[in-house]
Design a protein around this motif. Sequence first.
Motif, PDB file in Angstrom:
ATOM      1  N   TYR A 159       0.640  -1.237   0.096  1.00 34.38           N
ATOM      2  CA  TYR A 159      -0.055   0.461  -0.109  1.00 34.38           C
ATOM      3  C   TYR A 159       1.177   1.013  -0.260  1.00 34.38           C
ATOM      4  O   TYR A 159       2.029   1.315   0.872  1.00 34.38           O
ATOM      5  CB  TYR A 159      -0.888   0.043   1.064  1.00 34.38           C
ATOM      6  N   VAL A 160       0.535   2.190  -0.902  1.00 35.73           N
ATOM      7  CA  VAL A 160       1.072   3.137  -1.191  1.00 35.73           C
ATOM      8  C   VAL A 160       0.038   4.597  -0.937  1.00 35.73           C
ATOM      9  O   VAL A 160      -0.539   4.609  -1.379  1.00 35.73           O
ATOM     10  CB  VAL A 160       2.360   3.569  -3.166  1.00 35.73           C
ATOM     11  N   ILE A 161       1.031   5.563  -0.076  1.00 36.82           N
ATOM     12  CA  ILE A 161      -0.195   6.836  -0.110  1.00 36.82           C
ATOM     13  C   ILE A 161       0.434   7.726   0.305  1.00 36.82           C
ATOM     14  O   ILE A 161       1.474   8.655  -0.482  1.00 36.82           O
ATOM     15  CB  ILE A 161      -0.820   6.925   1.875  1.00 36.82           C
ATOM     16  N   TYR A 169      -1.441  -2.407  -4.299  1.00 39.05           N
ATOM     17  CA  TYR A 169      -0.490  -3.528  -5.589  1.00 39.05           C
ATOM     18  C   TYR A 169      -0.318  -4.323  -5.062  1.00 39.05           C
ATOM     19  O   TYR A 169       0.332  -4.601  -4.025  1.00 39.05           O
ATOM     20  CB  TYR A 169       0.710  -2.637  -6.067  1.00 39.05           C
ATOM     21  N   ASP A 170      -1.258  -5.345  -6.095  1.00 36.47           N
ATOM     22  CA  ASP A 170      -1.399  -6.992  -5.905  1.00 36.47           C
ATOM     23  C   ASP A 170       0.084  -7.271  -5.579  1.00 36.47           C
ATOM     24  O   ASP A 170       0.775  -7.480  -6.540  1.00 36.47           O
ATOM     25  CB  ASP A 170      -2.195  -7.689  -6.035  1.00 36.47           C
ATOM     26  N   GLY A 182      -2.097  -0.358  -9.855  1.00 41.80           N
ATOM     27  CA  GLY A 182      -2.411  -0.289  -8.988  1.00 41.80           C
ATOM     28  C   GLY A 182      -4.127   0.001  -8.641  1.00 41.80           C
ATOM     29  O   GLY A 182      -4.181   0.127  -9.798  1.00 41.80           O
ATOM     30  N   LYS A 183      -4.328  -0.543  -8.005  1.00 40.07           N
ATOM     31  CA  LYS A 183      -5.760  -0.037  -7.293  1.00 40.07           C
ATOM     32  C   LYS A 183      -6.031   0.937  -6.185  1.00 40.07           C
ATOM     33  O   LYS A 183      -5.580   1.014  -4.989  1.00 40.07           O
ATOM     34  CB  LYS A 183      -6.491  -1.343  -6.974  1.00 40.07           C
ATOM     35  N   VAL A 184      -6.230   2.350  -6.503  1.00 38.35           N
ATOM     36  CA  VAL A 184      -6.574   2.704  -5.269  1.00 38.35           C
ATOM     37  C   VAL A 184      -7.700   2.441  -4.929  1.00 38.35           C
ATOM     38  O   VAL A 184      -9.252   2.142  -5.600  1.00 38.35           O
ATOM     39  CB  VAL A 184      -7.499   4.548  -6.063  1.00 38.35           C
ATOM     40  N   VAL A 185      -7.448   2.381  -3.364  1.00 38.90           N
ATOM     41  CA  VAL A 185      -9.092   1.886  -2.876  1.00 38.90           C
ATOM     42  C   VAL A 185      -9.267   3.073  -1.390  1.00 38.90           C
ATOM     43  O   VAL A 185     -10.849   2.740  -0.968  1.00 38.90           O
ATOM     44  CB  VAL A 185      -8.305   1.114  -1.311  1.00 38.90           C
TER      45      VAL A 185
END
Length: 424
Positions: A159-161, A169-170, A182-185
């Motif tokens: 996880y990157v903030i 990023y899985d 990546g996916k914005v969560v």
Amino acid sequence: MKSVFFQSVLALAAVALLAGTSAGNAQQQDKNRALKKYESGTKEFWTHPPDDWFLGDETEAQKGLAPPSGPPTGASEAELAAMMKKIKLPAGFKIEVWAPGVLAARQMAWGDKGTLFVGSFGLGNVYAIKDNGGKREVKTVLKGLNMPTGLAFKDGALYVIATDKLIRYDNAEANVDNLGQGKVVYDDMPSYAAHGWKYIAVDKDGWFYLPFGPPFNIGIPPTSVSQIRRVDPKTGNAEIYALGVRNSVGGDVDPRTGKYWFTENARDWISDDLPSDKLNMISKIGEHFGYPYCHQGNLPDDKFAMGHKCSEFTPPVANLGAHVAPLGMKFYTGDQFPAEYKNNILIAEHGSWNRHKYQGARIKRVIVGPDGKNAKQEIFASGWLEGDQGYLGRPNDIILAKDGSILVADDWAGAIYRISYSKK
């Protein structure tokens, strides 16, 4: 006829006189110029801040102070080796360079398979460091992000903030050379650059504590900032967990209680010695820690107190000193250090800028019980600051290694250090 030597002396004297005159004129001009002042209470300022937004409103006593710039290429391996000899530690402890060439290094997170991921300040990079037979390889695995200072690793995902979004990023370690988009969560965040960089702490339920700083030095903050939020990265659900927080870029969950503790950078432009930066603990949801009304638990703001008393707000666990800039912190839960270090807090103090004689650039040890009372503090590691303003390095994050040693990130020198203990 004057000798060549004498003519040279005269020429050097003339150059020195001109240089002195130029320097004197520059100092006089700086002395005569008006104090810098900002209309930072407007949305235009937040969304399109000037380059030096962080300066706030100058005072005559601190006029001209500004953050220093570190070496753009970090410190060389020779410089790092020389620096290690200057670091002071308690008896039995040792420091060494763990990985050089990690430019603008910020928060660190371990992958499950031993990869160390590192965020960065200003460069937009995220790094992955792997140990290949004793030699560590530093790779830039993400580029172009907006201030990706905060990282976490959970369930195989990195996880990157960044300033305005939390990205997942899985299977990060299996795909370290191609992490993809990546996916914005979670993205319910303002896009203000000012104090927009963040830090991630993970609690036992897998939720993330995220700090949101105000887009100025001091003022009535927009309602979306000056707070700590608790966010579920699986669902995107979030709650405001604490208020009245100026600028926090470090925190950890107490292994004894599950409560969140965090460091806080206090406001600038009061004086060299006021106010103190803080270590705080959240005892219950919704606590208010004073900003912008009250600083260091007992100092009402001369403009923004607006009738509020400091007794209305949650006091700090400890005042750490003026302008020491406490950032990353960790409870020590390893077994390598002496037993008395267990559950102590180690804080990376990044160091001053709004002070004529800098302080910080060190690691502080805080000994305190789970109730947060009667905290004691002492210097654990120092030596990154020489003279009044001479930074050799600026520690900003700490992480525990599997063997019980700690790693320290330094964004000034662009390096990761390892501090270990061996009983003699």
